[in-house]
Motif scaffolding. Sequence first.
Motif, PDB file in Angstrom:
ATOM      1  N   CYS A 136      -8.662   4.461  -2.180  1.00  6.73           N
ATOM      2  CA  CYS A 136      -9.117   3.056  -2.113  1.00  6.73           C
ATOM      3  C   CYS A 136     -10.558   2.941  -2.613  1.00  6.73           C
ATOM      4  CB  CYS A 136      -9.023   2.517  -0.695  1.00  6.73           C
ATOM      5  SG  CYS A 136      -7.646   3.115   0.271  1.00  6.73           S
ATOM      6  N   CYS A 151       0.860  -1.185   0.000  1.00  5.14           N
ATOM      7  CA  CYS A 151       0.000   0.000   0.000  1.00  5.14           C
ATOM      8  C   CYS A 151       0.895   1.234   0.000  1.00  5.14           C
ATOM      9  CB  CYS A 151      -0.879  -0.011   1.239  1.00  5.14           C
ATOM     10  SG  CYS A 151      -1.791   1.506   1.500  1.00  5.14           S
ATOM     11  N   CYS A 210      -8.029   1.646  -6.253  1.00  6.18           N
ATOM     12  CA  CYS A 210      -6.628   1.617  -5.847  1.00  6.18           C
ATOM     13  C   CYS A 210      -5.797   1.583  -7.130  1.00  6.18           C
ATOM     14  CB  CYS A 210      -6.343   0.376  -4.997  1.00  6.18           C
ATOM     15  SG  CYS A 210      -4.586   0.232  -4.606  1.00  6.18           S
TER      16      CYS A 210
END
Length: 687
Positions: free
Chosen positions: A301, A295, A305
């Motif tokens: 998100c 990440c 993403c």
Amino acid sequence: MSNSAEPQYDLVIVGGGISGAVVAKTVIEAALKKRDEKEQEEEGTGASVKLPHILILEAGRSTALSADKYDTYVEAYHKALIKVPNSPYPASSSAQQPDVLDIRPLHDADGNPVVSEQGYFVQKGPLPFGSDYARSLGGTTLHWLGTTLRMLPNDFKMKTTYSRGVDWPLSYDQLKPYYERAEWDILGVAANVEHQHYPGIEDDDPKKYFKSADTEKFPAGDYSFPMEEIPSSYLDEYFSKRAGDMTIRLPSTTKPTHSFKVKISNTPVARNSTPTRASYKIVGAAGNADRGQRCEGNSSCIPICPVQAKYSALKTLYELIVRFPALQAGEQPGERAAVTIRSQSVATQVVHASGKAAQQDRGEAETKGKVTGITYKTYYDDGTQPTEHTVTARRYVLAANSIENATLLLASEAANSSKQVGKNLMDHPLLLTWGLLPENVGAYRGPGSTSGIPAFRDGTFRKDRTAFRVEIGNWGWNFPENAPYDTVLDLVGGAKDGKAQLYGKALRTRLGEILPRQFRIAWELEQDPEARNCVTIDDRYKDALGKHRPVIQYDLSDYVKASLPWAAEASRQLFAQLGMVDKRKRPEYETGDYTDYKPNPDPDPAQVVYKGQTYWVRGAGHVVGTHRMGTDPSTSVVNSYQRSHDLTNLYVVGCGSMPTLGTSNPTLTMTALALRTGDMIAEELSK
Ligand SMILES: Cc1cc2nc3c(=O)[nH]c(=O)nc-3n(C[C@H](O)[C@H](O)[C@H](O)COP(=O)(O)OP(=O)(O)OC[C@H]3O[C@@H](n4cnc5c(N)ncnc54)[C@H](O)[C@@H]3O)c2cc1C
Ligand code: SF4
């Protein structure tokens, strides 16, 4: 047009989202394991185990199965003026999808109820159903947040413990091994066991709650997640320091007050971080494994993403088509496992003995109680007319999302002897509260949320009012106020009395002061199952392919509403502790409790009035309960393996099977259930 040349499959799955992908993967891996075991038992006999031939029918496009094409979604997201969950994923008129931008008031100016036909859903109210889903390959995990909390033990026995809702046919302990597989083998969950203190768990001890029976993998039963927790945001730490030890006291009619200790807990998420074991292999982007290994804090998100560090079903589907490609001409089914994904193919009928289509085509006595095929329509982008096909298999799985599963069953008059199909629709109604903190807390950095407050997830108060979970949001006022875009608009043109019309450097400076201080909480309320909250169909409402659009009736019970004042009061106590005073100042954006419960001149369609106070309620995307599981065929649609009580070769999988919702986001539980179903189908197919 009907295609008679279609081969027979072992398994046809309707829907290429996470539930369909997980069933496909599980069935194949179980068969491979069986083949290996047989080979080990007696060399040369492994080949006698037939390997499954699977077809996945997917209504949407398969755009994103290569990393380059996925970037077209990212581009669409960048260009979207209003960035809602479905912004990156354009729908076809042949496979429409709901969109939160289509939500309209369901009352006219005089307060009379009206039906909204705007968009895909037909909304009958009295409240609009505020959630959407994606109809593209990969499904709604394309734009989910990735939160993966397990349910609590009492969530499975609400009727027994609190005389509310219904009990599940499964307990937490029965589902636990499947939770572990979901966390390790499918979703890749990042979390730290020691930080998961929830109410209602044995001795308030996370180690006991997570204790594993898999002593080979976890000696002494000490469970760990496959990846380290995502580091807490600066906001989480700020929050912990200032409010981490406070006690919230809420009024009650049954005792003087209920006290809740605010303890902030890092939230488990399906987002790549650092493996806890060297042997754990992180899954990167579909089609480009080097991407998305960690990440990166891109902060988008929801809805997308960009690097695919967050799990989506594309990862599982990509693995399936690489490892088990479709059969080539001349290859015989059974020799190797094979998965065909047929996109732009919308299932329109479950053909079965007691349904209309079966009555026309087949002898009823011969096929009673079984599905005999799935009819689907394939649409094309070049103007060619859609074509219709019927495909047959040994087993069938509907995995098209709770609402689509229900409309498909209703349109097919299938699996509904209980009359429960489409009923008990649930979501987590969200109460949002937001304000401007006295200091810069680094809003808009990192994932949408990295922590929450579990204190309200369980307790005796659940006899009187619903439980709720508190999600601490990192994205400022994005959800309630469309910030940062609307913050800019407010400062540029939203002035009253000559104030706040800012441009150039003054605007930039003010934005720099305001945006990093924006803060919001989502109070996610558990909803109880009610038959009146339902998905139905109506022949007046069909899409371009002639498939029924979902017609939705939705409201909140008093049991849910009773938690709105509690959440609002808890928010006031928290905000006060954090230095946000109770006044509203706009457009100056001074420190203050910015939450506005008052009706706008342009009424918000999702207003709930409870005991004289108005609240705005949003949807969480947690669409649950339309084909509930249970042991009694007269009150439930599927059994604990998600197999139809009526049609013995049909499984209906997904969040729709969940009898109650608890306070955890549902996809981890749904994945655990899908693994259990996959094992059962593999067992059946092996016979
Ligand atoms: C904004 C948002 C945030 C969320 N965040 C979280 C979260 O943090 N944690 C969590 O647990 N859950 C979250 N969810 C919920 C989660 O995304 C869903 O629970 C999950 O994706 C459901 O999986 P599914 O496979 O059952 O359905 P879906 O993911 O919706 O997949 C269904 C698939 O079936 C296809 N399909 C539909 N109709 C047909 C048809 N007739 N024929 C053929 N194919 C069809 C669709 O195109 C789709 O690909 C969120 C949801 C939203 C909207
Ligand atoms: S924060 Fe960014 S990189 Fe991390 S999961 Fe979310 S969008 Fe992906």
